[in-house]
Design a protein around this motif. Structure first.
Motif, mmCIF file in Angstrom:
data_model
loop_
_atom_site.group_PDB
_atom_site.id
_atom_site.type_symbol
_atom_site.label_atom_id
_atom_site.label_comp_id
_atom_site.label_asym_id
_atom_site.label_seq_id
_atom_site.Cartn_x
_atom_site.Cartn_y
_atom_site.Cartn_z
ATOM 1 N N VAL A 191 56.364 -4.752 18.740
ATOM 2 C CA VAL A 191 54.940 -4.616 18.444
ATOM 3 C C VAL A 191 54.806 -3.805 17.154
ATOM 4 N N GLU A 192 54.531 -4.501 16.056
ATOM 5 C CA GLU A 192 54.348 -3.870 14.740
ATOM 6 C C GLU A 192 55.501 -2.928 14.388
ATOM 7 N N GLY A 193 56.715 -3.398 14.636
ATOM 8 C CA GLY A 193 57.895 -2.623 14.266
ATOM 9 C C GLY A 193 58.395 -1.683 15.342
ATOM 10 N N TYR A 194 57.649 -1.496 16.401
ATOM 11 C CA TYR A 194 58.066 -0.621 17.509
ATOM 12 C C TYR A 194 58.717 -1.459 18.598
ATOM 13 N N GLU A 195 59.852 -0.983 19.105
ATOM 14 C CA GLU A 195 60.510 -1.671 20.210
ATOM 15 C C GLU A 195 59.852 -1.266 21.518
ATOM 16 N N VAL A 196 59.579 -2.255 22.342
ATOM 17 C CA VAL A 196 58.935 -2.031 23.639
ATOM 18 C C VAL A 196 59.849 -2.589 24.721
ATOM 19 N N ALA A 197 60.178 -1.767 25.710
ATOM 20 C CA ALA A 197 61.037 -2.177 26.826
ATOM 21 C C ALA A 197 60.183 -2.354 28.073
ATOM 22 N N PRO B 195 62.064 11.972 25.522
ATOM 23 C CA PRO B 195 60.865 12.710 25.964
ATOM 24 C C PRO B 195 59.585 12.352 25.215
ATOM 25 N N ASP B 196 59.707 12.009 23.915
ATOM 26 C CA ASP B 196 58.501 11.722 23.132
ATOM 27 C C ASP B 196 58.091 10.257 23.172
ATOM 28 N N ASP B 197 58.856 9.417 23.856
ATOM 29 C CA ASP B 197 58.460 8.010 23.988
ATOM 30 C C ASP B 197 57.212 7.909 24.854
ATOM 31 N N TRP B 198 56.421 6.858 24.588
ATOM 32 C CA TRP B 198 55.220 6.626 25.393
ATOM 33 C C TRP B 198 55.565 5.739 26.584
ATOM 34 N N TRP B 199 55.026 6.099 27.755
ATOM 35 C CA TRP B 199 55.297 5.397 29.008
ATOM 36 C C TRP B 199 53.989 4.847 29.564
ATOM 37 N N PHE B 200 53.999 3.581 30.041
ATOM 38 C CA PHE B 200 52.787 2.910 30.525
ATOM 39 C C PHE B 200 53.027 2.294 31.896
ATOM 40 N N HIS B 201 51.957 2.269 32.704
ATOM 41 C CA HIS B 201 52.026 1.599 34.011
ATOM 42 C C HIS B 201 50.599 1.309 34.474
ATOM 43 N N HIS C 226 57.370 -0.842 34.504
ATOM 44 C CA HIS C 226 57.351 0.338 33.655
ATOM 45 C C HIS C 226 57.543 -0.142 32.222
ATOM 46 N N VAL C 227 56.686 0.291 31.321
ATOM 47 C CA VAL C 227 56.741 -0.147 29.926
ATOM 48 C C VAL C 227 56.866 1.092 29.043
ATOM 49 N N VAL C 228 57.794 1.043 28.086
ATOM 50 C CA VAL C 228 58.066 2.202 27.233
ATOM 51 C C VAL C 228 58.079 1.774 25.773
ATOM 52 N N ILE C 229 57.388 2.549 24.905
ATOM 53 C CA ILE C 229 57.498 2.392 23.448
ATOM 54 C C ILE C 229 58.577 3.341 22.959
ATOM 55 N N GLU D 64 53.894 8.572 14.851
ATOM 56 C CA GLU D 64 53.085 8.377 16.046
ATOM 57 C C GLU D 64 52.509 6.964 16.054
ATOM 58 N N PRO D 65 52.717 6.194 17.135
ATOM 59 C CA PRO D 65 52.183 4.821 17.174
ATOM 60 C C PRO D 65 50.667 4.832 17.018
ATOM 61 N N PRO D 66 50.129 3.965 16.175
ATOM 62 C CA PRO D 66 48.670 3.915 16.015
ATOM 63 C C PRO D 66 47.982 3.436 17.286
ATOM 64 N N GLU D 67 46.690 3.612 17.320
ATOM 65 C CA GLU D 67 45.920 3.309 18.523
ATOM 66 C C GLU D 67 46.017 1.836 18.903
ATOM 67 N N ASN D 68 46.032 0.949 17.916
ATOM 68 C CA ASN D 68 46.088 -0.482 18.243
ATOM 69 C C ASN D 68 47.437 -0.864 18.876
ATOM 70 N N VAL D 69 48.527 -0.159 18.501
ATOM 71 C CA VAL D 69 49.825 -0.407 19.117
ATOM 72 C C VAL D 69 49.812 0.060 20.570
ATOM 73 N N LEU D 70 49.243 1.252 20.810
ATOM 74 C CA LEU D 70 49.148 1.757 22.179
ATOM 75 C C LEU D 70 48.332 0.803 23.059
ATOM 76 N N PHE D 71 47.260 0.268 22.495
ATOM 77 C CA PHE D 71 46.414 -0.651 23.269
ATOM 78 C C PHE D 71 47.173 -1.941 23.580
ATOM 79 N N THR D 72 47.933 -2.454 22.604
ATOM 80 C CA THR D 72 48.702 -3.680 22.826
ATOM 81 C C THR D 72 49.755 -3.473 23.917
#
Length: 538
Positions: A421-427, A444-450, A458-461, A468-476
């Motif tokens: 996602v825009e250059g960020y790897e998402v697992a 520790p600084d990776d973003w975690w989503f559920h 479990h989804v991790v950036i 810092e990932p921009p807001e549109n990346v976090l939303f995606t």
């Protein structure tokens, strides 16, 4: 895919594609590759355990799915698009290794490349080699230098160890059936057939050497199998126009087969979920019955303090000086107050102990229920029989589990999807174990989503040492977490996001179960989830 079928396909490729150019290369899945040729034929590869094949599809054969821009496919397109397919060849007699040789002309300089396909079930692999047999790309890398054959870009290619099985010369070589199955490089069904009919071995081999292929589906006793040469004493169930036509139809049957097994496993999990819920209801009702152990203990204490009081009308009149109240405790017939007091103490003690065990059982059943629901959901993302079998073995404790001390053959199956996602790897974890792996391997600084309060992935950036990932990346990425959740069909889904350092796994908790704090919330619409399948894979 046995040696004879592979040999027939190689001969078919040489007969119909020699001198054709490569028009395009498409990889809709990590294990699947389609090579479109200038004569509109399509070379189809599948390195999955099931289906596992190499076939030459006819003109106009549909390619299911769009190219996902996998690195292996990207390298092949860059080097082989426009190249000539010179020939296909087997490595040796009895070995299921195919080498496709391509020729290119780059600025007046001729070059050759090789595409090697090792057809070995779940160990199947594709290698892209230079003319000097140097590995330029490999579908399934193995960087473990301690293994017998590390598979790394830049290293020299070496074939896998030979099976060292003998090639029969006469029909009498099949007379000792157990020994023949151990030592002869033939499929088991042919060994059994030539054991019973040794006189048919010479004409079979003559037809193979003369390339007189006529592919059929046989029924022999209780066994059903395919053969590139018809066998006289086996009933013919179906004819095929070519070896590839046989394989492509078998691919559909195998795909349907693992889907049937997946659906069967889903139904089995449904039964287990219903059973776990029934047990939770039973344990909860039993727990409610035993909640009054305090009253039993109080009666026993009062009786102990009033043993000197005579029984009047089958009861003992007691005074509770702590609350300044009175209580008449009935005494069963033929029982003394002392005996009844001891019985009350025993019942209270048993109920108190039972409450502890019932609470533990309810917690255990609830964890088991959460795991079953999670795995049942994740089965919708399974891609083959290998993943279905691995889930069944791990979840249901089937007898197919490896014995203690032996290596788990399904250990290497990865249920982790990686997106960009825009250059960020998402697992993205696609099973309970994969969820643990995704979460516990994050920084520790990776973003975690559920998805909030819903079974899902479990989804991790991977944001360590990154801006810092921009807001549109976090939303995606929140939309990805919503899409890979049980609520993916809802009109909107709430998704929690937090830093990995705020996600905790309690010791002894069920696989995939974590707790988190410091979360922020995203509301994801159905429209946002529709864009997830089009994201690029890493």
């Amino acid at each position: 895919m046995d040696y004879f079928l592979l040999r027939a396909v190689v001969d078919e490729i040489n007969a119909h594609t020699a001198g054709c150019r490569v028009r395009d290369i498409v990889m809709p899945e990590w294990h699947q590759l389609f090579m479109v040729l200038s004569n509109q034929r399509v070379l189809a590869f599948s390195a999955l355990a099931s289906p596992n094949y190499l076939a030459l599809a006819p003109q106009g054969h549909p390619i299911t799915g769009v190219d996902r821009d996998y690195p292996f496919g990207r390298i092949l397109r860059h080097s082989l698009k426009g190249a000539y397919l010179l020939k296909a060849a087997l490595f040796g007699v009895g070995e299921r290794l195919v080498r496709l040789t391509f020729g290119t002309v780059n600025e007046g300089r001729k070059q050759k490349f090789h595409l090697v396909f090792e057809v070995m079930g779940r160990h199947s692999n594709l290698f892209f080699l230079s003319e000097a047999k140097e590995i330029l790309a490999v579908l399934k890398e193995n960087s473990d230098l301690s293994t017998a054959r590390p598979l790394l870009n830049g290293s020299s290619y070496s074939p896998p160890p030979s099976s060292n099985r003998a090639w029969p010369e006469h029909g009498t070589d099949f007379s000792d059936l157990p020994q023949a199955k151990k030592s002869i490089a033939f499929p088991p069904y042919l060994i059994e057939y030539f054991h019973r009919f040794p006189d048919e071995f010479p004409p079979f081999m003559q037809a193979i050497e003369a390339k007189h292929y006529q592919c059929v589906r046989h029924e022999f006793g209780t066994r059903e199998f395919y053969s590139v040469v018809p066998l006289t004493h086996a009933a013919i169930q179906e004819y095929f126009t070519s070896p590839s036509a046989l394989l492509l139809q078998e691919k559909q049957r195998e795909r349907s087969g693992w889907m049937v097994q997946r659906d069967k496993l889903v139904r089995r999990i449904d039964e287990l979920i219903a059973r776990e819920r029934e047990r939770i209801v039973e344990f909860t009702a039993e727990k409610e019955k035993r909640q009054n152990y305090h009253d039993l203990l109080k009666q026993a204490e009062l009786l102990k303090a009033h043993l000197y009081v005579p029984i009047v009308e089958n009861s003992v009149h007691c005074v509770d000086y702590a609350t300044n109240t009175t209580m008449d405790i009935p005494i069963p017939p033929d029982t003394t107050p002392t005996e009844y007091m001891n019985a009350l103490f025993i019942r209270a003690r048993k109920d108190r102990t039972a409450l502890f065990h019932l609470a533990a059982q309810i917690a255990k059943r609830e964890e088991r229920l959460a795991t079953l629901e999670q795995e049942q959901y994740h089965l919708r993302w399974a891609q083959g029989m290998e993943e279905v079998v691995a889930t069944r073995e791990w979840l249901l404790g089937q007898k197919t589990l490896p014995k203690k001390g032996k290596r788990n053959q399904n250990k290497g199956i990865s249920r982790i999807k990686r997106l960009e996602v825009e250059g960020y790897e998402v697992a993205v974890g696609l099973s309970s174990r994969a969820n643990d792996e995704v979460t516990l391997s994050a920084r520790p600084d990776d973003w975690w989503f559920h998805a909030k309060d819903i079974p899902g992935s479990h989804v991790v950036i991977r944001a360590h040492n990154r801006a810092e990932p921009p807001e549109n990346v976090l939303f995606t990425v929140a939309a990805i977490a919503a899409y890979y959740s049980r609520a993916s069909d809802a009109t909107k889904v709430e998704v929690d996001a937090t830093r990995r350092k705020y996600v905790r796994k309690v010791a002894g908790a069920a696989t995939g179960l974590v707790y988190y704090t410091h979360q922020r919330n995203f509301i994801i619409s159905a429209e946002a989830m529709q864009n997830v399948p089009s994201l690029t894979l890493c």
